[in-house]
Design a protein around this motif. Structure first.
Motif, PDB file in Angstrom:
ATOM      1  N   ALA A 384       0.841  -1.208   0.000  1.00  0.00           N
ATOM      2  CA  ALA A 384       0.000   0.000   0.000  1.00  0.00           C
ATOM      3  C   ALA A 384       0.876   1.257   0.000  1.00  0.00           C
ATOM      4  O   ALA A 384       0.582   2.226  -0.723  1.00  0.00           O
ATOM      5  N   ILE A 385       1.951   1.245   0.778  1.00  0.00           N
ATOM      6  CA  ILE A 385       2.862   2.408   0.811  1.00  0.00           C
ATOM      7  C   ILE A 385       3.436   2.645  -0.589  1.00  0.00           C
ATOM      8  O   ILE A 385       3.499   3.783  -1.070  1.00  0.00           O
ATOM      9  N   GLY A 386       3.817   1.577  -1.263  1.00  0.00           N
ATOM     10  CA  GLY A 386       4.389   1.710  -2.598  1.00  0.00           C
ATOM     11  C   GLY A 386       3.372   2.168  -3.627  1.00  0.00           C
ATOM     12  O   GLY A 386       3.627   3.083  -4.417  1.00  0.00           O
ATOM     13  N   VAL A 387       2.208   1.532  -3.589  1.00  0.00           N
ATOM     14  CA  VAL A 387       1.180   1.799  -4.603  1.00  0.00           C
ATOM     15  C   VAL A 387       0.658   3.234  -4.477  1.00  0.00           C
ATOM     16  O   VAL A 387       0.520   3.949  -5.469  1.00  0.00           O
ATOM     17  N   ILE A 388       0.408   3.670  -3.263  1.00  0.00           N
ATOM     18  CA  ILE A 388      -0.133   5.018  -3.064  1.00  0.00           C
ATOM     19  C   ILE A 388       0.922   6.090  -3.357  1.00  0.00           C
ATOM     20  O   ILE A 388       0.625   7.134  -3.928  1.00  0.00           O
ATOM     21  N   ASN A 389       2.170   5.819  -2.991  1.00  0.00           N
ATOM     22  CA  ASN A 389       3.223   6.828  -3.163  1.00  0.00           C
ATOM     23  C   ASN A 389       3.997   6.698  -4.461  1.00  0.00           C
ATOM     24  O   ASN A 389       5.003   7.387  -4.653  1.00  0.00           O
TER      25      ASN A 389
END
Lengths: 447, 89
Positions: A384-389
């Motif tokens: 989620a951190i990767g996908v959102i950022n």
């Protein structure tokens, strides 16, 4: 040339542990596809042993003539799930064994690409590859595998997240140390020279040379000269140092590519630590002014470091790629190990740090009885951190069978040893078992 | 080929002679030379040039490593392009 510059360069190499972490040759295996698995593997073996036959010799020659240590020689290949999909084999362990055999004959340290990209869904080869991972990675020494479970464009495949929690757990029950050969990615990059996550992307040339640099010690030494000065000076100092380190990567990559008659791809501008004293990213953060990595301010200091490394490095080379940033693997960094052992760095702070640097929860040991759903939960959070950022994130977690919190698990050599870290014991099982896909994030209203 | 040769160690009589003698034997021409004391150690830097058709890099390197063993000095040889790549824009 000035004496000072010569001495400066020699000191960077001999005292500050500046080295080339890896020269990685990417090799496409698309021309090895065959409906007969045996034939496909023979073609793969032949292509690998022909294409990379001079890789180790050339790297050793460069090391000798230029006096720069080249720590690893590696190969990355097209994700095997794509290559093997045409054959009718039930599992792909034999492909991993072929990769291992080729790597052994060539004398390369690691070979990556026992991989699948399932961010949006599975094709038939992906199922078989992922199911083969525990056996394939526990029966080989040099083969590395990775699975991409999410991307900013596709969202997060929660079926894959769930399955990868189980796969990591299954692998750890056979051999916990083998878990260091398996990475679960979001936004995986196609030209990464670093393991365990390297694979040769489908958009790459037939063969390519990529270089991964190192050099935390050089940055720390440079920062020792600007103690107490404003952060702007810290940033400038890191940029200048990153420039020099990257120049060396660019130079070595060019020399290697020319000698091997293969196009030069990218330099991965990463600060990659090793467990040796003075080769630590954590020590850089402490030099910037933190009592210990993990203290409030750690995320900000790391963001500054990561950004300055990129700014300095980008100008120094023709093409930047890979993961590019500061790595924060726990087991491979003496400062990180110390912080965990003293209770100064926990998993939650580590997760926050991964939001501002490459790559993710890396070489993190947890208790062997950590449930598969909890590992899936950790994977989902990182994805989620990767996908959102819009950045690459990864999880390389090691459930250490039979070990309690605080005990050590040893990986050997540059991979170091990790203290087992406590994990929040509340269960995400119902969330994980829902399956399905987290939709791709909105690209507007960025708050 | 051009290479930077660095010699570091305790100051002793005849260091320059020994190194330059060995380089002459190896058919390496010295194009530049400087010396300084760094942290109390004698530090000498030489720029050497030779024809690799005549003498291979590995031969020169081995010759200098042998000398390092005989004298207790630390001797390094690195091709010069590396320094340009790192230090020059």
């Amino acid at each position: 040339m000035e004496t000072k510059q010569i001495l400066d360069t020699i000191q960077m190499i001999s005292e500050e542990k500046l080295d080339i972490r890896t020269i990685t040759m990417g090799i496409s295996l698309f021309d090895c596809i065959d409906s007969d698995g045996e034939k496909a593997r023979q073609k793969i073996y032949d292509k690998l042993t022909t294409s990379a036959k001079d890789l180790v010799r050339v790297a050793d020659q460069i090391e000798s003539e230029y006096g720069i240590p080249i720590v690893n020689k590696r190969i990355s290949v097209t994700p095997i799930s794509m290559i093997a999909a045409a054959c009718h084999d039930d599992n792909y362990v034999a492909y991993a064994q072929t990769m291992e055999k080729a790597a052994e004959v060539l004398g390369v340290d690691l070979i990556g690409g026992f991989s699948a990209l399932v961010q949006k869904g599975y094709q038939s080869g992906d199922h078989k590859l992922i199911e083969s991972l525990p056996e394939a990675l526990s029966e080989t020494k040099r083969v590395c595998g990775s699975v991409n479970v999410g991307s900013t464009c596709a969202g997060i495949n929660m079926d894959a997240v769930k399955q990868m929690g189980q796969v990591v757990k299954e692998l750890s029950e056979i051999d916990p140390v083998s878990c260091m050969s398996l990475v679960v990615f979001a936004n995986a990059v196609e030209d990464n020279p670093f393991m365990a996550g390297a694979f040769h992307g489908v958009g790459e040339a037939d063969k390519v040379i990529n270089v991964g640099i190192s050099g935390p010690g050089v940055v720390k030494r440079a920062l020792e000269q600007v103690k107490g000065q404003p952060i702007d000076t810290v940033s400038e100092t890191i940029k200048k140092t990153a420039f020099k380190v990257t120049r060396m990567g660019q130079f070595v990559g060019n020399v290697a590519a020319k000698a091997l008659n293969v196009p030069f791809g990218i330099v991965d501008l990463s600060l990659a630590p090793t467990p040796s004293q003075g080769d630590s990213v954590a020590e850089i953060l402490e030099e910037i002014g933190l009592q210990s990595v993990g203290a409030p301010g750690t995320t900000a200091a790391l963001a500054l470091l990561n950004d300055a490394v990129k700014k300095g490095g980008v100008m120094a080379c023709e093409h930047v790629g890979g993961l590019s940033g500061a790595f924060i693997p726990v087991s491979e960094d003496s400062g990180m190990i110390k912080a965990v052992e003293h209770g100064n760095l926990n998993l939650e702070k580590l997760e926050a740090m991964t939001a501002v640097c490459s790559v993710g929860l890396d070489m993190v040991a947890v208790r062997g009885d950590t449930p598969a759903e909890t590992i899936s939960g950790m994977i989902a959070d990182e994805a989620a951190i990767g996908v959102i950022n819009n950045k690459t994130t990864a999880v390389r977690v090691i459930p250490a069978k039979g070990k309690k919190v605080g005990e050590q698990i040893d990986f050997g050599g540059i991979f170091g040893s990790a203290p087992v870290m406590p994990v929040n014991t509340n269960s995400p099982a119902k969330f994980v078992s829902r399956g399905g896909r987290i939709p791709a994030p909105i690209h507007s209203f960025k708050n | 080929m051009k290479a930077v040769i660095t010699v570091i160690g305790h100051d002793q009589i005849g260091i320059v002679a020994k190194v330059s003698q060995r380089l002459a034997t190896l058919k390496v021409n010295i194009t530049d030379i400087s010396q300084t004391l760094m942290h109390g150690d004698f530090t000498m830097m030489l720029m050497g040039e030779w024809d690799t058709d005549d003498v291979k890099f590995d031969v020169v390197k081995q010759g200098l490593l042998d000398l390092a063993k005989e004298t207790g000095l630390s001797i390094n040889i690195q091709r010069q392009e590396l320094f340009d790549a790192i230090q020059k824009l």
